[in-house]
Design a protein around this motif. Structure first.
Motif, PDB file in Angstrom:
ATOM      1  N   ALA A 192      16.368  -3.774  -1.700  1.00  0.00           N
ATOM      2  CA  ALA A 192      16.755  -4.240  -3.035  1.00  0.00           C
ATOM      3  C   ALA A 192      16.620  -5.752  -3.164  1.00  0.00           C
ATOM      4  CB  ALA A 192      18.187  -3.807  -3.328  1.00  0.00           C
ATOM      5  N   ASN A 193      17.136  -6.482  -2.191  1.00  0.00           N
ATOM      6  CA  ASN A 193      17.121  -7.943  -2.291  1.00  0.00           C
ATOM      7  C   ASN A 193      15.715  -8.515  -2.240  1.00  0.00           C
ATOM      8  OD1 ASN A 193      19.911  -8.554  -2.551  1.00  0.00           O
ATOM      9  ND2 ASN A 193      20.208  -8.059  -0.401  1.00  0.00           N
ATOM     10  N   ALA A 194      14.794  -7.808  -1.588  1.00  0.00           N
ATOM     11  CA  ALA A 194      13.419  -8.300  -1.521  1.00  0.00           C
ATOM     12  C   ALA A 194      12.745  -8.279  -2.883  1.00  0.00           C
ATOM     13  CB  ALA A 194      12.615  -7.461  -0.529  1.00  0.00           C
ATOM     14  N   ARG A 195      13.266  -7.486  -3.809  1.00  0.00           N
ATOM     15  CA  ARG A 195      12.684  -7.454  -5.160  1.00  0.00           C
ATOM     16  C   ARG A 195      13.071  -8.685  -5.977  1.00  0.00           C
ATOM     17  NH1 ARG A 195      11.419  -3.249  -1.993  1.00  0.00           N
ATOM     18  NH2 ARG A 195      10.270  -1.617  -3.100  1.00  0.00           N
ATOM     19  N   LEU A 196      14.147  -9.351  -5.617  1.00  0.00           N
ATOM     20  CA  LEU A 196      14.619 -10.479  -6.419  1.00  0.00           C
ATOM     21  C   LEU A 196      13.677 -11.683  -6.358  1.00  0.00           C
ATOM     22  CD1 LEU A 196      18.451 -10.238  -5.657  1.00  0.00           C
ATOM     23  CD2 LEU A 196      17.149  -9.208  -7.531  1.00  0.00           C
ATOM     24  N   PRO A 197      13.218 -12.117  -5.179  1.00  0.00           N
ATOM     25  CA  PRO A 197      12.225 -13.205  -5.173  1.00  0.00           C
ATOM     26  C   PRO A 197      10.933 -12.822  -5.896  1.00  0.00           C
ATOM     27  CG  PRO A 197      13.188 -12.929  -2.991  1.00  0.00           C
ATOM     28  CD  PRO A 197      13.638 -11.762  -3.802  1.00  0.00           C
ATOM     29  N   MET A 198      10.560 -11.551  -5.825  1.00  0.00           N
ATOM     30  CA  MET A 198       9.358 -11.104  -6.528  1.00  0.00           C
ATOM     31  C   MET A 198       9.508 -11.292  -8.036  1.00  0.00           C
ATOM     32  SD  MET A 198       7.682  -7.269  -6.682  1.00  0.00           S
ATOM     33  CE  MET A 198       9.154  -6.617  -7.498  1.00  0.00           C
ATOM     34  N   VAL A 199      10.662 -10.906  -8.569  1.00  0.00           N
ATOM     35  CA  VAL A 199      10.903 -11.055 -10.006  1.00  0.00           C
ATOM     36  C   VAL A 199      10.949 -12.532 -10.389  1.00  0.00           C
ATOM     37  CG1 VAL A 199      12.552 -10.614 -11.863  1.00  0.00           C
ATOM     38  CG2 VAL A 199      12.093  -8.844 -10.161  1.00  0.00           C
ATOM     39  N   ALA A 200      11.578 -13.348  -9.527  1.00  0.00           N
ATOM     40  CA  ALA A 200      11.603 -14.790  -9.793  1.00  0.00           C
ATOM     41  C   ALA A 200      10.188 -15.359  -9.788  1.00  0.00           C
ATOM     42  CB  ALA A 200      12.467 -15.498  -8.752  1.00  0.00           C
ATOM     43  N   GLY A 201       9.338 -14.814  -8.928  1.00  0.00           N
ATOM     44  CA  GLY A 201       7.939 -15.240  -8.918  1.00  0.00           C
ATOM     45  C   GLY A 201       7.212 -14.843 -10.187  1.00  0.00           C
ATOM     46  N   LEU A 205       9.548 -18.933 -11.433  1.00  0.00           N
ATOM     47  CA  LEU A 205      10.648 -19.689 -10.854  1.00  0.00           C
ATOM     48  C   LEU A 205      10.459 -19.871  -9.351  1.00  0.00           C
ATOM     49  CD1 LEU A 205      13.655 -18.087 -12.768  1.00  0.00           C
ATOM     50  CD2 LEU A 205      12.581 -20.308 -13.182  1.00  0.00           C
ATOM     51  N   LEU A 206       9.615 -19.048  -8.758  1.00  0.00           N
ATOM     52  CA  LEU A 206       9.215 -19.179  -7.360  1.00  0.00           C
ATOM     53  C   LEU A 206       7.693 -19.088  -7.306  1.00  0.00           C
ATOM     54  CD1 LEU A 206      11.814 -16.965  -5.405  1.00  0.00           C
ATOM     55  CD2 LEU A 206      11.661 -19.457  -5.421  1.00  0.00           C
ATOM     56  N   PRO A 207       7.089 -19.569  -6.230  1.00  0.00           N
ATOM     57  CA  PRO A 207       5.624 -19.495  -6.122  1.00  0.00           C
ATOM     58  C   PRO A 207       5.109 -18.060  -6.214  1.00  0.00           C
ATOM     59  CG  PRO A 207       6.514 -20.995  -4.473  1.00  0.00           C
ATOM     60  CD  PRO A 207       7.695 -20.325  -5.112  1.00  0.00           C
ATOM     61  N   ALA A 208       3.877 -17.930  -6.661  1.00  0.00           N
ATOM     62  CA  ALA A 208       3.266 -16.609  -6.836  1.00  0.00           C
ATOM     63  C   ALA A 208       3.133 -15.854  -5.519  1.00  0.00           C
ATOM     64  CB  ALA A 208       1.893 -16.766  -7.491  1.00  0.00           C
ATOM     65  N   THR A 219       4.254  -2.640  -2.343  1.00  0.00           N
ATOM     66  CA  THR A 219       5.580  -3.238  -2.216  1.00  0.00           C
ATOM     67  C   THR A 219       5.426  -4.747  -2.038  1.00  0.00           C
ATOM     68  OG1 THR A 219       5.498  -2.758   0.168  1.00  0.00           O
ATOM     69  CG2 THR A 219       6.680  -1.193  -1.237  1.00  0.00           C
ATOM     70  N   PRO A 220       6.437  -5.536  -2.423  1.00  0.00           N
ATOM     71  CA  PRO A 220       6.332  -7.006  -2.318  1.00  0.00           C
ATOM     72  C   PRO A 220       6.431  -7.472  -0.867  1.00  0.00           C
ATOM     73  CG  PRO A 220       8.512  -6.388  -3.074  1.00  0.00           C
ATOM     74  CD  PRO A 220       7.714  -5.112  -3.026  1.00  0.00           C
ATOM     75  N   VAL A 221       5.349  -7.358  -0.142  1.00  0.00           N
ATOM     76  CA  VAL A 221       5.371  -7.553   1.307  1.00  0.00           C
ATOM     77  C   VAL A 221       5.786  -8.971   1.690  1.00  0.00           C
ATOM     78  CG1 VAL A 221       2.879  -8.039   1.312  1.00  0.00           C
ATOM     79  CG2 VAL A 221       4.015  -7.299   3.419  1.00  0.00           C
ATOM     80  N   ASN A 222       5.304  -9.974   0.972  1.00  0.00           N
ATOM     81  CA  ASN A 222       5.678 -11.351   1.307  1.00  0.00           C
ATOM     82  C   ASN A 222       7.162 -11.603   1.053  1.00  0.00           C
ATOM     83  OD1 ASN A 222       3.059 -11.842   2.024  1.00  0.00           O
ATOM     84  ND2 ASN A 222       2.511 -12.949   0.157  1.00  0.00           N
ATOM     85  N   SER A 223       7.640 -11.077  -0.040  1.00  0.00           N
ATOM     86  CA  SER A 223       9.058 -11.222  -0.352  1.00  0.00           C
ATOM     87  C   SER A 223       9.921 -10.510   0.684  1.00  0.00           C
ATOM     88  CB  SER A 223       9.337 -10.664  -1.750  1.00  0.00           C
ATOM     89  OG  SER A 223      10.681 -10.860  -2.111  1.00  0.00           O
ATOM     90  N   ILE A 224       9.466  -9.354   1.133  1.00  0.00           N
ATOM     91  CA  ILE A 224      10.195  -8.604   2.159  1.00  0.00           C
ATOM     92  C   ILE A 224      10.240  -9.394   3.464  1.00  0.00           C
ATOM     93  CG2 ILE A 224      10.114  -6.540   3.621  1.00  0.00           C
ATOM     94  CD1 ILE A 224       8.939  -5.065   1.172  1.00  0.00           C
ATOM     95  N   LEU A 225       9.110  -9.955   3.855  1.00  0.00           N
ATOM     96  CA  LEU A 225       9.068 -10.751   5.083  1.00  0.00           C
ATOM     97  C   LEU A 225       9.986 -11.965   4.982  1.00  0.00           C
ATOM     98  CD1 LEU A 225       5.231 -10.664   5.843  1.00  0.00           C
ATOM     99  CD2 LEU A 225       7.046  -9.565   7.177  1.00  0.00           C
ATOM    100  N   PHE A 226       9.982 -12.610   3.826  1.00  0.00           N
ATOM    101  CA  PHE A 226      10.820 -13.795   3.637  1.00  0.00           C
ATOM    102  C   PHE A 226      12.300 -13.435   3.730  1.00  0.00           C
ATOM    103  CE2 PHE A 226      13.385 -16.404   0.765  1.00  0.00           C
ATOM    104  CZ  PHE A 226      13.162 -17.668   1.294  1.00  0.00           C
ATOM    105  N   VAL A 227      12.711 -12.401   3.010  1.00  0.00           N
ATOM    106  CA  VAL A 227      14.122 -12.007   3.019  1.00  0.00           C
ATOM    107  C   VAL A 227      14.538 -11.545   4.415  1.00  0.00           C
ATOM    108  CG1 VAL A 227      15.797 -10.349   2.110  1.00  0.00           C
ATOM    109  CG2 VAL A 227      14.165 -11.441   0.572  1.00  0.00           C
ATOM    110  N   GLY A 228      13.665 -10.800   5.096  1.00  0.00           N
ATOM    111  CA  GLY A 228      13.980 -10.352   6.447  1.00  0.00           C
ATOM    112  C   GLY A 228      14.147 -11.515   7.409  1.00  0.00           C
TER     113      GLY A 228
END
Length: 350
Positions: A192-201, A205-208, A219-228
């Motif tokens: 769930a939390n990995a979707r939040l940076p994706m939406v901000a992107g 509000l965050l880089p693409a 799935t938002p793989v970069n966002s998932i890696l970042f949150v993890g």
């Protein structure tokens, strides 16, 4: 359990597994989450049944699962008052929170408008009953000042089944189920939390980079890696130089600050912002929002007060204050930079 190397290696492996599950998507992850729900239910059945089994065997003199008692708010004992109020704020804030995670994944669910509302109506009373009976079971076997804050269920099951001979062998299986449930729960949080940076992107509000999807699983793989990676680093940082109970309390309180801050904003909308979007919140919603807002603010204020023995209360409080300030300032900077990108993009577009 106090081995730093073991905890570090286990944490890295666990986060790696959760990142892989989240990257795979809900088509596979839902089975992990559902399995976690089943394991949680089985664990709570064992926990709730334990006092009744002990009564039948005569190892427990009495058990009153629905005993009502007013918390010990004694102004003559400031420490007891603060601890009681602190525990109340944690229970009030954390007991029934989490339904918003369902909404985050609504776009990947079937008939979310219908099913999410139904799930909340069904789950809320069940969760409340589980909390009440589960807490009663814990207190039937463990004194309040001896409760293991990290894993109270495992502590109670070990004590309760410890004198039951062959039956005690099943305790390990139940505790293993509890671990599996925790892994599934953390997988839900990460997903769930990995979707939040994706939406901000998406909103610039965050880089693409955060919006890039996995070529196969979408799935938002970069966002998932970042949150993890962020969760792993934050977790390992919390155990530096402290015992396990204090480390758990630090991480839990830091999470409470961020969670409650989001809830402050959420509850403020019906009170202060509804008119801006042409809505008028009904009275019952405003009353509920005032209650939620006050509890959230209380939860934030009391995070700096530990409820376990810590090496230094001042150090404990300063760590939490520093974490809250640093990350909120970082968030404000990211938002400011994102707004600048939005305005720049608006000027360029025809």
């Amino acid at each position: 359990a106090e081995s730093g190397w073991f905890i570090t290696l286990f944490s890295c492996a666990l986060v790696g597994v959760m990142v892989a599950l989240s990257t795979r998507g809900l088509s596979f992850g839902k089975w992990v989450h559902n399995a976690g729900g089943v394991l949680l239910s089985l664990t709570f059945v064992a926990l709730i049944a334990l006092p009744f089994v002990a009564l039948v065997r005569g190892t427990l003199a009495e058990y009153h699962p629905f005993t009502f008692a007013v918390p010990a708010f004694s102004l003559s004992n400031p420490e007891l008052f603060k601890k009681s109020l602190n525990i109340y704020s944690k229970l009030a804030l954390g007991a029934l929170t989490g339904f918003e995670y369902v909404a985050i994944l609504a776009g990947e669910s079937k008939a979310p408008a219908r099913n999410i509302g139904r799930s909340v109506l069904i789950a809320a009373p069940v969760i409340a009953l589980m909390f009440i009976l589960g807490t009663s079971s814990v207190l039937a076997f463990v004194r309040p000042d001896e409760v293991d804050l990290i894993s109270p269920i495992a502590q109670v099951l070990t004590r309760g089944f410890g004198s039951m001979g062959v039956v005690a062998n099943f305790v390990s299986l139940v505790i293993l189920a509890l671990i599996g449930r925790q892994v599934a729960l953390m997988s839900i949080y990460l997903t769930a939390n990995a979707r939040l940076p994706m939406v901000a992107g998406w909103d610039n509000l965050l880089p693409a980079w955060f919006t890039r999807l996995h070529p196969k699983y979408k799935t938002p793989v970069n966002s998932i890696l970042f949150v993890g990676a962020f969760a792993l680093g934050f977790g390992l940082l919390g155990i530096v130089g402290v015992g396990m109970q204090e480390a758990f309390q630090l991480l839990d309180n830091a999470a409470t600050i961020f969670y409650a801050t989001a809830y402050v904003v959420l509850f403020a909308i019906p009170l202060f912002a509804a008119a801006r979007i042409g809505l008028r919140a009904p009275l019952w919603l405003r009353v509920a929002s005032v209650s939620g807002l006050l509890v959230s603010l209380l939860g934030i204020a009391l995070t700096i007060v530990p409820i376990v023995e810590v090496g230094s209360k001042l150090s404990f409080a300063l760590k939490l204050v520093a974490v809250a300030l640093v990350f909120n300032l970082a968030g404000a900077c990211l938002y400011y930079m994102g707004r600048r990108r939005q305005r720049a993009a608006a000027r360029i577009s025809p």
